[in-house]
Structures are given as C-alpha cells and as structure tokens.
Design a protein around this motif. Structure first.
Motif, PDB file in Angstrom:
ATOM      1  N   ALA A 212      47.526  49.614  33.315  1.00 21.99           N
ATOM      2  CA  ALA A 212      47.312  48.644  34.396  1.00 21.99           C
ATOM      3  C   ALA A 212      45.892  48.079  34.319  1.00 21.99           C
ATOM      4  CB  ALA A 212      47.551  49.297  35.749  1.00 21.99           C
ATOM      5  N   VAL A 213      44.929  48.951  34.097  1.00 23.29           N
ATOM      6  CA  VAL A 213      43.533  48.515  34.032  1.00 23.29           C
ATOM      7  C   VAL A 213      43.328  47.540  32.878  1.00 23.29           C
ATOM      8  CG1 VAL A 213      41.185  49.289  33.528  1.00 23.29           C
ATOM      9  CG2 VAL A 213      42.583  50.545  35.168  1.00 23.29           C
ATOM     10  N   SER A 214      43.922  47.838  31.721  1.00 17.70           N
ATOM     11  CA  SER A 214      43.671  46.951  30.582  1.00 17.70           C
ATOM     12  C   SER A 214      44.354  45.602  30.795  1.00 17.70           C
ATOM     13  CB  SER A 214      44.075  47.613  29.262  1.00 17.70           C
ATOM     14  OG  SER A 214      45.424  47.431  28.986  1.00 17.70           O
ATOM     15  N   GLN A 215      45.498  45.617  31.476  1.00 17.85           N
ATOM     16  CA  GLN A 215      46.162  44.340  31.768  1.00 17.85           C
ATOM     17  C   GLN A 215      45.310  43.480  32.705  1.00 17.85           C
ATOM     18  OE1 GLN A 215      50.250  44.697  33.120  1.00 17.85           O
ATOM     19  NE2 GLN A 215      50.210  42.613  33.917  1.00 17.85           N
ATOM     20  N   ILE A 216      44.737  44.114  33.730  1.00 16.89           N
ATOM     21  CA  ILE A 216      43.913  43.362  34.683  1.00 16.89           C
ATOM     22  C   ILE A 216      42.638  42.854  34.008  1.00 16.89           C
ATOM     23  CG2 ILE A 216      42.452  43.634  36.730  1.00 16.89           C
ATOM     24  CD1 ILE A 216      45.314  43.292  37.488  1.00 16.89           C
ATOM     25  N   GLU A 217      42.015  43.704  33.211  1.00 17.72           N
ATOM     26  CA  GLU A 217      40.770  43.276  32.563  1.00 17.72           C
ATOM     27  C   GLU A 217      41.026  42.152  31.565  1.00 17.72           C
ATOM     28  OE1 GLU A 217      38.755  46.743  31.064  1.00 17.72           O
ATOM     29  OE2 GLU A 217      37.887  47.199  33.030  1.00 17.72           O
ATOM     30  N   LYS A 218      42.223  42.158  30.962  1.00 19.32           N
ATOM     31  CA  LYS A 218      42.568  41.096  30.032  1.00 19.32           C
ATOM     32  C   LYS A 218      42.782  39.781  30.782  1.00 19.32           C
ATOM     33  CE  LYS A 218      46.590  40.620  27.942  1.00 19.32           C
ATOM     34  NZ  LYS A 218      47.803  41.149  27.317  1.00 19.32           N
ATOM     35  N   ASN A 219      43.471  39.870  31.941  1.00 19.35           N
ATOM     36  CA  ASN A 219      43.766  38.653  32.695  1.00 19.35           C
ATOM     37  C   ASN A 219      42.574  38.129  33.504  1.00 19.35           C
ATOM     38  OD1 ASN A 219      46.319  38.847  31.705  1.00 19.35           O
ATOM     39  ND2 ASN A 219      47.252  39.568  33.598  1.00 19.35           N
ATOM     40  N   HIS A 220      41.624  38.993  33.780  1.00 20.28           N
ATOM     41  CA  HIS A 220      40.463  38.566  34.566  1.00 20.28           C
ATOM     42  C   HIS A 220      39.181  38.932  33.843  1.00 20.28           C
ATOM     43  CE1 HIS A 220      43.100  37.854  38.046  1.00 20.28           C
ATOM     44  NE2 HIS A 220      43.706  38.941  37.667  1.00 20.28           N
ATOM     45  N   PRO A 221      38.854  38.182  32.806  1.00 22.13           N
ATOM     46  CA  PRO A 221      37.626  38.490  32.094  1.00 22.13           C
ATOM     47  C   PRO A 221      36.446  38.346  33.064  1.00 22.13           C
ATOM     48  CG  PRO A 221      38.749  36.560  31.145  1.00 22.13           C
ATOM     49  CD  PRO A 221      39.539  36.987  32.324  1.00 22.13           C
ATOM     50  N   GLY A 222      35.478  39.194  32.943  1.00 20.31           N
ATOM     51  CA  GLY A 222      34.351  39.133  33.879  1.00 20.31           C
ATOM     52  C   GLY A 222      34.422  40.248  34.904  1.00 20.31           C
ATOM     53  N   TYR A 223      35.600  40.852  35.046  1.00 19.84           N
ATOM     54  CA  TYR A 223      35.709  41.992  35.951  1.00 19.84           C
ATOM     55  C   TYR A 223      35.781  43.272  35.136  1.00 19.84           C
ATOM     56  CZ  TYR A 223      36.488  39.141  40.053  1.00 19.84           C
ATOM     57  OH  TYR A 223      36.335  38.264  41.086  1.00 19.84           O
ATOM     58  N   GLU A 224      35.024  44.256  35.573  1.00 17.49           N
ATOM     59  CA  GLU A 224      35.156  45.547  34.910  1.00 17.49           C
ATOM     60  C   GLU A 224      35.567  46.579  35.941  1.00 17.49           C
ATOM     61  OE1 GLU A 224      32.848  48.664  32.110  1.00 17.49           O
ATOM     62  OE2 GLU A 224      32.020  46.641  32.216  1.00 17.49           O
ATOM     63  N   ILE A 225      36.593  47.325  35.600  1.00 16.84           N
ATOM     64  CA  ILE A 225      37.093  48.307  36.550  1.00 16.84           C
ATOM     65  C   ILE A 225      36.641  49.696  36.123  1.00 16.84           C
ATOM     66  CG2 ILE A 225      39.183  49.368  37.480  1.00 16.84           C
ATOM     67  CD1 ILE A 225      40.288  46.332  36.792  1.00 16.84           C
ATOM     68  N   ASP A 226      36.041  50.375  37.073  1.00 16.38           N
ATOM     69  CA  ASP A 226      35.498  51.693  36.806  1.00 16.38           C
ATOM     70  C   ASP A 226      36.598  52.726  37.085  1.00 16.38           C
ATOM     71  OD1 ASP A 226      33.680  53.613  36.253  1.00 16.38           O
ATOM     72  OD2 ASP A 226      32.720  53.582  38.235  1.00 16.38           O
ATOM     73  N   VAL A 227      36.963  53.491  36.070  1.00 18.39           N
ATOM     74  CA  VAL A 227      38.026  54.483  36.265  1.00 18.39           C
ATOM     75  C   VAL A 227      37.454  55.877  36.106  1.00 18.39           C
ATOM     76  CG1 VAL A 227      40.332  55.198  35.585  1.00 18.39           C
ATOM     77  CG2 VAL A 227      39.593  52.854  35.164  1.00 18.39           C
ATOM     78  N   ARG A 228      37.652  56.715  37.095  1.00 14.25           N
ATOM     79  CA  ARG A 228      37.179  58.092  36.968  1.00 14.25           C
ATOM     80  C   ARG A 228      38.323  59.074  37.154  1.00 14.25           C
ATOM     81  NH1 ARG A 228      32.332  58.088  40.784  1.00 14.25           N
ATOM     82  NH2 ARG A 228      32.710  55.840  40.892  1.00 14.25           N
ATOM     83  N   LEU A 229      38.612  59.799  36.063  1.00 15.52           N
ATOM     84  CA  LEU A 229      39.712  60.760  36.056  1.00 15.52           C
ATOM     85  C   LEU A 229      39.155  62.159  35.872  1.00 15.52           C
ATOM     86  CD1 LEU A 229      42.022  58.957  33.538  1.00 15.52           C
ATOM     87  CD2 LEU A 229      42.827  59.758  35.737  1.00 15.52           C
TER      88      LEU A 229
END
Lengths: 351, 230
Positions: A212-229
């Motif tokens: 999901a994160v990679s799809q969003i980052e691909k569709n919205h360049p300029g946004y970076e999503i911080d994921v902490r697992l």
C-alpha cells in the motif's frame, strides 16, 4: 394471513378431502370394487392433506380420522365404530400406520425439493451477479483507461504553459477520480453481498502495508510515508489485496489532507491479546468534531466545506470498515492529541 | 540504434491507439491487432521483438495466445489485464510472460516496463553467467557463495542465499510464488507460499533497512515478488 385463519383453512381442506374419499369409497362399493381399494383412497387423501397443509400434525390427524371414517362407513356394522370381524383391527392399525408414515415421507420429499430449488436459484443468482459485476467493471474500466491514457498523452505532447496542458490535466484528474469511484463501488458491491467472497490465507502484515505504501508513494511523488514496524514477523489471516486497499484508502486520505512536507506515518504495535494495532496518522487539519461519529457511514461527506480538497462521496472509509470487520478487526477515527491531524486505529487478530 | 518492433494485442480501439501512439513516440515500430488468432499469426510472420498482450480478447483468451507463441519464441511478453484477475496473471506469468500491467496504467509506466523487459531479455540472451551479480550496494559472489552489502558481508542461510541468487539473476522480473518455490525446491515444490513469505521476511531483515519499505525486493501482492533494478 393469521395462524388461526390458516389452520381453519387447513381443517376445511382436510374435511373436504376425507369427504371426497368417502364419496369415492361409496362409488367403489356400489361398483363392488374390492374393499382394500377404499383403504387406498383414504391413504391417498391423507397424503394430499399432508402435502397441502405442509404439516405432519394435520397429516396424522387425517390418518386417524380416515381410519375412523373407513370404520364408520364401510365396515360391518356400518355407521358405528365397532366391528364384527376382529381382523379389521389389524387393517385399521396398518392403514393408520401407512397413512402416517406416508405423510411424513411426503413432507420430507417436499421439503427436500424446495431446498434443492432454493439452492439452485441461489447459485444461479450468484453466478448472474458475478457475471454482471465482471462485465460492468470491464465496461467501465476500459473506457476510463482510454480517457486517462489519452489525456496523459496530450499533457505530455503540450509544452508547460500551453492551456491545453491544463485542460488535459483536468480531464485526467476527473477520470482518475471516476476510476477510484468505480473501484470502490465494485468493492462495496462485493462486500455488501453478505456472503463476502473474501479468501483469507496467512499473510505477512509487512507485505500488505508495504505494497500500500509503495502504491501511494508512486502515485503521489513528493510524499514520503514513515513506516515503523516491530522487528518480529507478524502473520495475519487476510485477503491481502482487500486489506491493502484499506491502507491505500487511509493513506490516500492522509495525502489529500496533508501538505507536502507534513508527516504521514504508519505505526504497528503488537498487543498482548494476540492482536496487532495499526495506526495511520497524518498532519492535516484533522477531522471536524461534527464529522467524527459519522466518517465510516456510507455516503457520508463532511459538513465542513474544505477549500481545495475535492469532496469524496463517502465510500472509501465505509468500504474500509467493511473490509476490516470482515477480517474480525476494528477501525476507529480520532484526532491527534499532539497537534493537528487525524489518526485511524485498526486492530486485527494475529496468527 | 535498433528500434524494436512491438506487437500490441488489444481489443479496445482507444487503448490500442493510446498505446500505439505512446510506443511510436518513444521510437518503437508498432503492429496492432484486436484478435488472438491474428496475434499468433503476426508474431510468427512479422519481425516482432516483443508483445503487449491483453488478457480479455474477444475471440480467444490471451493465455492461449501466450501458450501458442511460447511454443517457438522466447520474446518478452507483457500481460495487460484488469485489476481483479490475479489468477489469470499468475497463470500467464507461470506460462512464461515476463511482466504484467494492470489497467489503468500510465504511458510512463508502460515505457518503463517495456525497457525493463527488453533489458532483461537481452541480458538473458547474452548468457548471464557472470560469477558476481550486482544490484546497487548488493554483491553476490557465486564462486565463494558470499553476499556483500557495500563492504560488509551478509550472512545468509542456504535457502536465503538461493532465494537471493534467484532474484539477482532475474532483476526487474516478476517471479510468482509458484516459480520461486519451483526454483528453490525443485519438482515437488508444492504450494507452501506461507513458508516462502516467512523465508522472504528473514531475508528482508538482513538486506533491507525497513522491511515495510523494501528497496531491493518488492512485494507484488497476490502474485509474487520482484527485485527492482538499481
């Protein structure tokens, strides 16, 4: 129809059928047909009563009454319930037993036939529905793809300050919006079906969130999503694609409401009771208090008139809730305590 | 420079036009058809270098076109399909398709995938038997059975090493769960995708900085994995 009215109708039907059997019995007697055939006529009447009333009770009552009527009208001495020949007792016993037993069998056969019919209709309907969905989705997606591709082409062909570029971009964005609408409606139709067609299997949570994160980052360049697992490997039972769509929906919302340099993050925490908590947090304006209790309602849109955010039609979050609940999880919305922004909290059972 | 010829098999005329135009703009030669039978004939009769194949064709299934073409040609084939057809995608990839695109896709994405597939094809044709496989900071030394990230050695189990080697040999290509299991365990590979996911999780913990945002091996949900190129 009230139960009483129904039962009196059944009573009338029973009496009429027994009367008819008696009359036919008289006819047989006049023609000197063997007595056993009269017994069979009564058994037939009992069968018809059981079939018509759809009740074992009425069938049994009819069986006893039928035997009594045979005794009363056709055995010596007639018009009494006594008999001269004690062999008849065996006849009565057998007659009653056969009638009761046939009534039971008839009812069972009827029930089975109805069940088979219902099942067949259900499969037919499901098949029809699936085919319909398939062709609708194909027929909607294909032209949208054409519109999106072609407008993108025009954008690429025209120079930066050409007004045609802006117009083509508008076409593209509308088509894109329509496309996500189509996807969500299709998802909703599939989910609301009740017998949801979701196929759950053991899945890696990190892969679902990651895609999901990679799809969003691909569709919205300029946004970076911080994921902490957490470091541990977390497995859940899931329909991977559907659950990933939930995170796409939440992140899409987050991106829409957060300025480019604002933080968007996904936090995953393991809970002790075999559950995992997933937080999707953004730094947007948050959710208006008036909206908070309603955000997951179907077709609910905000009461606040946002400035430049295109209003949704209230599908994404409703679909997300359905999906999460189909995974035996929960989803809730709240506002951040540390400044502005929204938090969506999902809990899911882990394997 | 050699301009490849690409066969577009697509029954929707608008999409056929859009794809055709995009490819011609990018310098490829284009042959178009809307029919499966015609596609098989063209692939044999014309100097086709690669094929874009829509899965839902009016006359016969895209999968059937792929099956017939694969009998004599290893040309790169990219599958084009709708979103909820995972099963068909997996089937096509297992049958030898190189990649897939899900409608709607952008022109940019289309061109990137085509370049990727062609590059992979030329590398394979050039007998990719190098001893040292490289992807950005990652180096896999086949002679010494060692893996490095930068200067630092990464210690992998036998299975993790085999898995990584498979991806290093197939950079850019989507590998389905089935094809990975087959490569790792041989003929009787079964279908234990759950074990494969766990193995991948272990490998990622050694390779990637953030397992939910992998830089090297990406998840293709419902399909398999793909190692991105640097």
């Amino acid at each position: 129809m009230t139960a009483c009215k129904k039962e009196s109708k059944h009573l009338t039907a029973m009496l009429l059928l027994l009367l008819a059997a008696t009359l036919i019995g008289y006819g047989f007697e006049a023609l000197h047909v063997q007595e056993t055939n009269i017994v069979l006529i009564y058994v037939l009447a009992v069968l018809m009563i059981a079939w018509y009333t759809n009740s074992f009770l009425w069938g049994s009552v009819a069986a006893f009454l039928g035997t009594a009527a045979f005794n009363f009208f056709f055995t010596q001495p007639t018009f009494t319930l006594s008999v001269y020949d004690s062999d008849y007792f065996l006849t009565f016993l057998c007659m009653t037993a056969v009638a009761v037993f046939s009534a039971a069998l008839t009812l069972q056969a009827k029930k089975y036939a109805a069940q088979v019919y219902m099942e067949r209709r259900q499969t037919e309907q499901e098949q029809y529905r699936a085919n319909l969905l398939r062709s609708i989705s194909h027929d909607l997606r294909t032209p949208l793809m054409g519109i999106m591709g072609t407008s993108e082409q025009i954008m690429d062909m025209s120079v930066e300050n050409d007004p045609r570029r802006a117009l083509a971009k508008d076409i593209y964005q509308d088509a894109d919006w329509l496309h996500s609408l189509v996807e969500n409606i299709l998802g909703l139709t599939r989910l609301q079906d009740g017998r949801v067609n979701i196929q759950q299997s053991a899945q890696a949570l990190e892969e679902i969130i990651g895609s999901a994160v990679s799809q969003i980052e691909k569709n919205h360049p300029g946004y970076e999503i911080d994921v902490r697992l957490p470091e541990t490997y977390i497995e859940i039972m899931a329909d991977a694609r559907l659950l990933a769509q939930v995170f796409v929906n939440l992140l899409d919302n987050a991106v829409k409401h957060t300025p480019q340099d604002g933080e968007i993050e996904i936090l995953v925490n393991e809970k002790d009771d075999k559950k995992v908590e997933i937080l999707v947090e953004d730094r947007g304006e948050g959710i208006a208090p008036a909206d908070l209790p309603h955000v997951f309602e179907l077709f609910y849109t905000t009461v606040e008139k946002g400035a430049d955010v295109r209003p949704g039609i209230g599908l994404g979050l409703a679909v997300s809730k359905l999906v999460v609940e189909a995974h035996n999880g929960t989803i809730e919305a709240q506002n951040r305590k540390d400044g502005s922004g929204a938090v969506f909290r999902i809990t899911l059972p882990v394997l | 420079m050699y301009n490849e010829t690409i066969l577009i098999v697509e029954d929707d005329l608008q999409i056929q036009n859009f794809i055709g135009y995009t490819l011609e703009e990018a310098g490829y030669f284009v042959i178009k058809t809307a029919k499966g039978a015609e596609a098989v004939r063209l692939a044999a009769a014309e100097p086709v270098d690669m094929m874009l194949l829509d899965m839902g064709l009016p006359d016969f299934d895209g999968i059937e076109v792929l099956h017939q073409v694969r009998e004599w040609s290893q040309m790169p084939v990219i599958i084009v399909s709708a979103r909820d057809q995972d099963q068909e995608k997996v089937e096509a990839l297992d049958m030898g398709a190189d990649d897939y695109l899900t409608k709607p896709f952008s022109a940019r994405e289309l061109l990137a995938r085509i370049r990727l597939a062609l590059r992979h094809y030329y590398r394979m044709a050039g007998n990719g038997g190098e001893d040292i496989l490289v992807n950005r900071e990652l180096r896999l030394d086949r002679n010494r059975h060692m893996v490095f990230r930068g200067e630092e050695e990464i210690h992998l189990t036998k299975l993790e090493y085999d898995l990584l080697a498979l991806f290093m040999e197939n950079q850019g290509k989507v590998l389905t769960y089935g094809s990975i299991l087959k490569a790792l365990y041989g003929k009787n590979y079964g279908s234990d995708t759950q074990a494969l996911r766990a193995l991948m999780a272990g490998l990622r913990r050694k390779l990637e900085k953030n397992t939910a945002k992998p830089e090297y091996i990406k998840t293709e949900i419902g399909i398999g994995y793909r190692m991105t190129e640097g």
